[in-house]
Design an enzyme around this catalytic site. Sequence first.
Site, short mmCIF file in Angstrom:
data_model
loop_
_atom_site.label_atom_id
_atom_site.label_comp_id
_atom_site.label_asym_id
_atom_site.label_seq_id
_atom_site.Cartn_x
_atom_site.Cartn_y
_atom_site.Cartn_z
N GLY A 12 -34.22 4.39 14.29
CA GLY A 12 -35.17 5.05 13.37
C GLY A 12 -34.23 5.91 12.30
N ASP A 40 -38.14 0.63 26.43
CA ASP A 40 -39.27 1.24 25.99
C ASP A 40 -39.37 2.41 26.90
OD1 ASP A 40 -41.91 2.03 25.78
OD2 ASP A 40 -42.62 0.09 25.47
N ALA A 64 -40.12 8.93 18.58
CA ALA A 64 -41.26 9.20 18.63
C ALA A 64 -42.28 8.15 17.60
CB ALA A 64 -41.22 10.42 17.84
N TYR A 126 -50.57 14.19 15.33
CA TYR A 126 -49.13 14.21 15.53
C TYR A 126 -48.52 15.45 15.89
CZ TYR A 126 -44.22 14.04 13.57
OH TYR A 126 -42.90 14.19 13.45
N LYS A 130 -46.81 16.79 19.48
CA LYS A 130 -45.33 17.27 19.37
C LYS A 130 -45.59 18.90 19.94
CE LYS A 130 -42.49 14.67 17.20
NZ LYS A 130 -41.09 14.34 17.99
N1 NAP Z 1 -38.36 11.89 9.36
C1 NAP Z 1 -38.98 13.07 9.13
O1 NAP Z 1 -39.04 13.42 7.89
C2 NAP Z 1 -39.22 14.00 10.23
C3 NAP Z 1 -39.69 15.42 9.97
C4 NAP Z 1 -39.98 16.09 11.18
C5 NAP Z 1 -39.96 15.46 12.38
N2 NAP Z 1 -39.53 14.47 12.54
C6 NAP Z 1 -39.06 13.94 13.94
O2 NAP Z 1 -37.48 13.52 14.27
C7 NAP Z 1 -37.50 12.56 15.07
C8 NAP Z 1 -36.87 11.47 14.47
O3 NAP Z 1 -37.28 10.97 13.47
P1 NAP Z 1 -37.40 9.76 12.62
O4 NAP Z 1 -37.74 10.12 11.13
O5 NAP Z 1 -35.93 9.10 12.88
O6 NAP Z 1 -38.53 8.74 12.94
P2 NAP Z 1 -38.78 7.15 12.96
O7 NAP Z 1 -37.51 6.60 12.03
O8 NAP Z 1 -39.93 6.83 13.00
O9 NAP Z 1 -37.84 6.51 14.29
C9 NAP Z 1 -38.40 6.92 15.69
C10 NAP Z 1 -37.79 5.87 16.59
O10 NAP Z 1 -38.37 6.04 17.87
C11 NAP Z 1 -38.44 4.61 18.33
N3 NAP Z 1 -39.45 4.48 19.51
C12 NAP Z 1 -40.84 4.70 19.13
N4 NAP Z 1 -41.44 4.36 20.13
C13 NAP Z 1 -40.68 4.14 21.14
C14 NAP Z 1 -40.70 3.60 22.60
N5 NAP Z 1 -42.09 3.52 23.21
N6 NAP Z 1 -39.61 3.70 23.36
C15 NAP Z 1 -38.40 3.62 22.63
N7 NAP Z 1 -38.28 4.01 21.35
C16 NAP Z 1 -39.23 4.24 20.65
C17 NAP Z 1 -38.71 3.86 17.20
O11 NAP Z 1 -38.37 2.57 17.43
P3 NAP Z 1 -38.87 1.22 16.38
O12 NAP Z 1 -37.70 1.36 15.66
O13 NAP Z 1 -38.59 -0.03 17.31
O14 NAP Z 1 -39.96 1.65 16.05
C18 NAP Z 1 -37.95 4.56 15.90
O15 NAP Z 1 -36.67 4.01 16.28
C19 NAP Z 1 -38.99 12.18 15.68
O16 NAP Z 1 -39.42 12.96 16.87
C20 NAP Z 1 -39.81 12.84 14.32
O17 NAP Z 1 -41.19 13.21 15.02
C21 NAP Z 1 -38.96 13.59 11.49
#
Ligand code: NAP
Length: 292
Positions: A12, A40, A64, A126, A130
């Site tokens: 991610g 997973d 997530a 969401y 969280k």
């Molecule tokens: N980006 C933002 O602006 C933001 C803001 C606030 C909070 N957050 C939080 O920060 C964290 C990281 O965010 P991010 O932007 O990096 O999210 P992201 O790009 O959506 O990455 C989430 C990762 O979780 C993996 N995942 C989902 N379901 C899974 C499962 N069942 N088993 C194993 N892996 C799984 C996904 O795998 P796949 O690649 O296979 O889909 C993806 O690699 C999250 O908790 C998010 O809620 C992000």
Amino acid sequence: MKPIALITGASGLIGGYLVRSASRWVPDWDVRAVTRNEVDLTDRARVQRLWDRHRPDLVIHCAALSRTGLCEQDPAQARLINVEATRLLAGLARDVPFIFLSTDQVFDGAKGQYVETDAIHPLNVYGHTKAEAEQVVFENPAHAVVRIALTAGTSPTRDRSFVEDMVRSAAKGAKLTLFTDEFRCPMPAGALVRALWEFGVQRRPGLYHLGGHERLSRWEIGELVAARFPELRSSIRPGSVADYHGPPRPPDLSMRSEKIQALLSFPLPGFRQWLTENPSESGDLWDYPAAR
Ligand SMILES: NC(=O)c1ccc[n+]([C@@H]2O[C@H](COP(=O)([O-])OP(=O)(O)OC[C@H]3O[C@@H](n4cnc5c(N)ncnc54)[C@H](OP(=O)(O)O)[C@@H]3O)[C@@H](O)[C@H]2O)c1
């Protein structure tokens, strides 16, 4: 032997930056990247095997279901990944530091400039998942929750960050209405993961906010991004939440990050400042240039 840090969600946006930046910010750590392809995290037996294989000294849990729309479409799946997978991992990590990445979306956005002691009130699925996961993590007083803000970056799959979303929508010819009265504290991913690594290796428990230094409207954010991505210029236009009809949107999710700032060796940047100080047209705009 180096201590081991386990990063979930490594394919991610933020997990990817954490893994790529580790040799720079935590060269004394051995980083193990976990992707969904490998394990997973909703599969209990496979997660137990993952744990037994790595036996980490630190976990940064990024995996997530992070898209608000997908969470609304499938609340059960959102809860399974965001809450139950967190419960499983936090349980296995009971004797080591565990950092859970939460979100500004645990707030309703009525107040803005949120601090860690403010009451939460999520408006969407969401945010609810969280908020529930935060409570799960707090069951262990040695564990930490870091609420992060809207993050700009280049994801391994090029389809995760809000900037990537904007560019893809514009390429399809869509017009993007950006609200002048909806506020965030956006962060470049490079600075975010530097802060996460510095914080993580200190092994501090508790609740922390981690956002950019500057509160900006969605429209201001869009204008700043469009200045660096000219293809966006004709696609964005200003609007008001007052004219919006749809699921509830938190108007002001700005957060104050003084608590974590006091633990860091560098000032958390403002989004405008970051873009001013990173004029380079080459490399990743959202990461530190290699020489810096
Ligand atoms: N980006 C933002 O602006 C933001 C803001 C606030 C909070 N957050 C939080 O920060 C964290 C990281 O965010 P991010 O932007 O990096 O999210 P992201 O790009 O959506 O990455 C989430 C990762 O979780 C993996 N995942 C989902 N379901 C899974 C499962 N069942 N088993 C194993 N892996 C799984 C996904 O795998 P796949 O690649 O296979 O889909 C993806 O690699 C999250 O908790 C998010 O809620 C992000």
